[in-house]
Motif scaffolding. Structure first.
Motif, PDB file in Angstrom:
ATOM      1  N   SER A   1       0.828  -1.201   0.000  1.00 50.71           N
ATOM      2  CA  SER A   1       0.000   0.000   0.000  1.00 50.71           C
ATOM      3  C   SER A   1       0.866   1.256   0.000  1.00 50.71           C
ATOM      4  O   SER A   1       0.595   2.220  -0.737  1.00 50.71           O
TER       5      SER A   1
ATOM      6  N   GLU B   1      -5.273   4.800  -7.380  1.00 50.22           N
ATOM      7  CA  GLU B   1      -6.195   4.975  -6.241  1.00 50.22           C
ATOM      8  C   GLU B   1      -7.077   3.741  -6.079  1.00 50.22           C
ATOM      9  O   GLU B   1      -7.315   3.282  -4.948  1.00 50.22           O
ATOM     10  N   HIS B   2      -7.540   3.170  -7.181  1.00 51.90           N
ATOM     11  CA  HIS B   2      -8.337   1.939  -7.119  1.00 51.90           C
ATOM     12  C   HIS B   2      -7.503   0.780  -6.571  1.00 51.90           C
ATOM     13  O   HIS B   2      -7.991  -0.031  -5.783  1.00 51.90           O
TER      14      HIS B   2
ATOM     15  N   ASP C   1      -7.289   1.108  -2.898  1.00 54.21           N
ATOM     16  CA  ASP C   1      -8.543   0.674  -2.279  1.00 54.21           C
ATOM     17  C   ASP C   1      -8.621  -0.845  -2.211  1.00 54.21           C
ATOM     18  O   ASP C   1      -9.090  -1.414  -1.209  1.00 54.21           O
ATOM     19  N   ASP C   2      -8.166  -1.512  -3.273  1.00 53.34           N
ATOM     20  CA  ASP C   2      -8.201  -2.975  -3.301  1.00 53.34           C
ATOM     21  C   ASP C   2      -7.307  -3.570  -2.210  1.00 53.34           C
ATOM     22  O   ASP C   2      -7.694  -4.533  -1.526  1.00 53.34           O
TER      23      ASP C   2
ATOM     24  N   THR D   1      -6.386  -2.131   0.593  1.00 52.58           N
ATOM     25  CA  THR D   1      -7.015  -1.849   1.883  1.00 52.58           C
ATOM     26  C   THR D   1      -8.170  -2.815   2.143  1.00 52.58           C
ATOM     27  O   THR D   1      -8.320  -3.342   3.260  1.00 52.58           O
ATOM     28  N   HIS D   2      -8.960  -3.078   1.117  1.00 52.30           N
ATOM     29  CA  HIS D   2     -10.078  -4.023   1.255  1.00 52.30           C
ATOM     30  C   HIS D   2      -9.568  -5.423   1.584  1.00 52.30           C
ATOM     31  O   HIS D   2     -10.151  -6.126   2.425  1.00 52.30           O
TER      32      HIS D   2
ATOM     33  N   THR E   1      -5.822   2.385   6.635  1.00 49.14           N
ATOM     34  CA  THR E   1      -6.729   3.471   6.282  1.00 49.14           C
ATOM     35  C   THR E   1      -5.975   4.763   6.006  1.00 49.14           C
ATOM     36  O   THR E   1      -6.275   5.488   5.046  1.00 49.14           O
TER      37      THR E   1
ATOM     38  N   ASP F   1      -4.032   4.722   2.791  1.00 53.83           N
ATOM     39  CA  ASP F   1      -5.014   4.897   1.718  1.00 53.83           C
ATOM     40  C   ASP F   1      -5.424   6.361   1.588  1.00 53.83           C
ATOM     41  O   ASP F   1      -5.667   6.852   0.480  1.00 53.83           O
ATOM     42  N   ASP F   2      -5.486   7.069   2.720  1.00 55.17           N
ATOM     43  CA  ASP F   2      -5.809   8.496   2.686  1.00 55.17           C
ATOM     44  C   ASP F   2      -4.773   9.286   1.885  1.00 55.17           C
ATOM     45  O   ASP F   2      -5.105  10.274   1.221  1.00 55.17           O
TER      46      ASP F   2
ATOM     47  N   ASP G   1      -5.532   8.610  -1.729  1.00 58.32           N
ATOM     48  CA  ASP G   1      -6.782   9.313  -2.034  1.00 58.32           C
ATOM     49  C   ASP G   1      -6.535  10.809  -2.203  1.00 58.32           C
ATOM     50  O   ASP G   1      -7.118  11.451  -3.083  1.00 58.32           O
TER      51      ASP G   1
END
Length: 207
Positions: free
Chosen positions: A19, A51-52, A55-56, A58-59, A83, A86-87, A90
């Protein structure tokens, strides 16, 4: 605690590294966008893809935490770190999006300097997470210190950028667009600092 090694287990620390590396890639792309060789909005698709991907990852971390009982760090620490990294990604994507929907076709030195700060901050993040996976806790501190120093530099950049807007005002719409970008960039560097602060709190418990 040791990482799981069986098939199907989740290597949470490695996923945090992935990440952070994704955020670093995003920062490098953003720096390229600020170089001015092409219109900044041309980089929107590439940064949206990153960005996607963030997100993946993080998920996957969230899903993995629901499937295991033993984790290398406290679950709350893993969730918060995932999180907050990821911010960062983002924030980079949200900044480049402003060049698109606000029709900003130019860059300036403040934006370029912000981009350098973001790349350096993300580079330190990647190194810190690699050290975390190796349990080299004491060495992490030098990188969190540097991230905090870089965030202070970002604060200075925003203050000087905003001061320049109001000292030499131009068209109100032009000035509004600059302010939007500067403030979003500063918020993104705040997210880098948040990662460093969380790592520091983890060090207090694990070092």
């Amino acid at each position: 605690m040791v990482l799981f090694k069986k098939k199907g287990d989740t290597d949470f620390l490695n996923m945090l590294i992935l990440s952070a590396e994704n955020a670093l890639k995003g920062a490098v792309v953003f720096r390229n966008a600020m170089a001015g060789d092409k219109p900044p909005a041309n980089y929107v698709p590439e940064l949206k893809d990153l960005e996607h991907r963030g997100d993946d990852i993080t998920h996957q971390i969230y899903t993995g935490l629901n499937q295991v009982f033993v984790t290398p760090l406290d679950r709350e620490d893993i969730i918060t770190l995932a999180t907050t990294i990821d911010d960062v990604m983002d924030g980079i994507e949200a900044t480049i999006a402003r060049f698109d929907y606000l029709n900003i076709t130019f860059t300036d030195q403040v934006m370029k300097d912000f981009a350098d700060v973001l790349v350096s901050s993300c580079d330190h993040m990647v190194t810190a997470f690699k050290l975390l996976s190796q349990k080299k806790y004491l060495q992490i501190r030098e990188h969190t210190v540097q991230i905090n120093r870089l965030e202070n530099e970002a604060d200075r950049l925003m203050r000087e950028g905003i001061r320049a807007i109001f000292t030499n005002p131009k068209d109100p719409y032009h000035d509004f667009r600059l302010k939007e970008v500067y403030e979003r960039l500063e918020t993104t560097t705040d997210s880098c600092e948040d990662v460093a602060d969380i790592l520091d709190s983890v060090l207090l418990r694990y070092a």
